[in-house]
Design an enzyme around this catalytic site. Structure first.
Site: not given
Length: 378
Positions: A100, A309, A312, A333, A339
Site C-alpha cells: 500500500g 446481461c 449471456c 457484461c 461474457c
C-alpha cells in the site's frame, strides 16, 4: 609544419588542402554531364537508375520486405533499457515489501501519451520475458484502441505471446477493471493508475497527505465519508473506493468499480499499481488484508443492476448499460472475454479453471427493489 588554426599559404596557392577537397573530381564532373544529357533527352524528366533492393523498390512488397526483416533492431528487448528495467524492478520489490505504500521511480518517456498507461506498460515491460503470455484490458475490453496498441508494443519488442483468455495469461495489464474469472498465484495483475493518493480528494496538498500517511492520520477521509452518508444515506463512491491495506496504509485501488474491490482481499495474485504521470508504484502482495473504509451501520456495498446481461444472462458479473443501433438500452457484461465464454457455456463458473474453494467468485449480487430503487442500479 603549420598550426591547426592557420592555413598553409603554399597549399592555398597550389589548390591543395581545403579548397582541393571541395573541388569536384573528374568522375563527378562526368556524372553531372550524363545527368544533364538525360534531362535534355527526356524533356526535363529522367527516371532514376536501377539501384539495390530496399533503396528504390519496384513494388510495395519490396518496400515492406526490408521493413519486416529489420524487426526490432535498434531497440532493447522489451523496449526499455536495462538500467530502467532494474530501477522499476527495485521499486516494485520495495512496494511489495511495504503493501500500500507509494514508492517513487523515475518514469520514462514512452511511445504513448501520459495518462494512457505509461506507468503500467513500464512495469509490464520490466517483468515480461520470452515465455510469458500477455493480456491487456481497457475497461473490460481487449479490443479497444489503447489495449490493442499496448499489446502490439509488447508483442513486437518483447516477442511475447498475446492472449485474450484471462486464464491463459501470466501477466495482465488492465485499466479500470479486474477480470471476472478468478486469478491464480501464477499470474500478476498490473493496474494503470491516474491518481495514486486517495487523500487528494480531501486535501490537494501532497506534502500534508504524505505526513498523514506517515502518521496514519486518515480523519479527513472519514469525515468525507460521513458527509457522503449524510447526503445520500449511503457511501456513494462510484470508483476507486478507498481501502486500508494490511491495516496500515490508505490506498486507491485504481478507478476500478466497487464490484472489483473485494477481489483484492487476501487474493492469491500479486497486484501492482503504477502511475507514469505521477511516477509512483505500489502493490498488494498475495494473501494481504484489503478492507474498504466503511462504518458499522453503513457498510460497504457493491453496485446493483436491475437486469441480467442481455448477451449471456449473467447476474453475477459487473454490467454496463449500452445502447443499440435502434436506440434500445440494455445491460451487458463489462468483461467481454468472460461474457463470450458464458455465451458458449452458460453454466461455466468464474473458478472453472481452479480446483479449490475461492471466496470472492461466489459473492452474490445485492437484491434490488425496483419500487424503492426507481428501477435503476446505483
Amino acid at each position: 609544419m603549420t598550426d591547426r588554426g592557420e592555413f598553409d599559404d603554399d597549399a592555398l596557392r597550389t589548390g591543395d588542402g581545403v579548397d582541393a577537397e571541395e573541388s569536384p573530381t573528374a568522375a563527378e564532373t562526368e556524372a553531372e554531364d550524363e545527368t544533364c544529357e538525360g534531362l535534355e533527352s527526356d524533356g526535363g524528366v529522367s527516371e532514376p537508375a536501377p539501384s539495390s533492393p530496399g533503396v528504390a523498390p519496384e513494388s510495395v512488397d519490396g518496400l515492406l520486405e526490408g521493413v519486416e526483416s529489420a524487426g526490432i533492431e535498434g531497440y532493447n528487448y522489451a523496449y526499455l533499457d536495462e538500467h530502467t528495467k532494474r530501477e522499476v524492478r527495485r521499486a516494485t520489490l520495495k512496494a511489495i515489501a511495504i503493501p500500500g505504500h507509494q514508492v517513487p521511480f523515475a518514469s520514462r518517456e514512452m511511445p504513448l501519451a501520459r495518462g494512457w498507461g505509461t506507468g503500467g506498460i513500464q512495469v509490464s515491460l520490466s517483468l515480461l520475458g520470452p515465455d510469458d503470455t500477455f493480456k491487456v484490458i481497457d475497461q473490460g475490453s481487449d479490443e479497444s484502441v489503447n489495449a490493442a496498441n499496448i499489446r502490439r508494443l509488447a508483442e513486437t519488442t518483447a516477442n511475447v505471446e498475446p492472449t485474450r483468455d484471462t486464464t491463459a495469461a501470466s501477466i495482465i495489464q488492465t485499466r479500470h477493471r479486474i477480470p471476472e474469472e478468478v486469478l491464480t498465484d501464477e499470474q500478476i495483475l498490473v493496474l494503470q493508475v491516474p491518481t495514486t493518493d486517495p487523500l487528494r480528494t480531501v486535501d490537494g496538498s501532497d506534502d500534508r497527505n504524505r505526513r498523514r500517511h506517515a502518521h496514519q492520520n486518515y480523519s479527513k477521509m472519514w469525515v468525507s465519508l460521513y458527509e457522503n452518508v449524510v447526503e445520500w444515506d449511503e457511501i456513494q463512491i462510484g470508483a476507486a473506493y478507498p481501502v486500508l491495506v494490511n491495516g496500515r496504509y490508505l490506498m486507491s485501488p485504481s478507478p476500478i468499480p466497487r464490484w472489483d474491490t473485494p477481489k483484492l482481499h487476501r487474493a492469491e495474485t500479486l497486484f501492482l499499481f503504477a502511475a507514469g504521470r505521477e511516477a509512483r508504484i505500489y502493490a498488494v502482495p498475495p494473501h494481504t488484508d484489503v478492507e474498504p473504509l466503511a462504518f458499522e451501520d453503513k457498510r460497504f456495498q457493491r453496485e446493483r443492476f436491475p437486469e441480467a446481461c442481455a448477451l449471456c444472462g449473467s447476474t453475477d458479473t459487473y454490467r454496463t448499460e449500452v445502447e443499440t443501433d435502434d436506440g434500445k438500452r440494455l445491460y451487458a457484461c463489462n468483461d467481454t472475454s468472460f461474457c463470450e465464454k458464458r455465451q458458449r457455456d452458460p453454466s461455466i463458473e468464474k473458478a472453472h479453471h481452479v480446483d479449490r474453494d475461492v471466496g470472492w467468485e461466489r459473492l452474490e449480487e445485492p437484491v434490488v427493489d425496483a419500487a424503492s430503487d426507481g428501477g435503476e442500479g446505483r
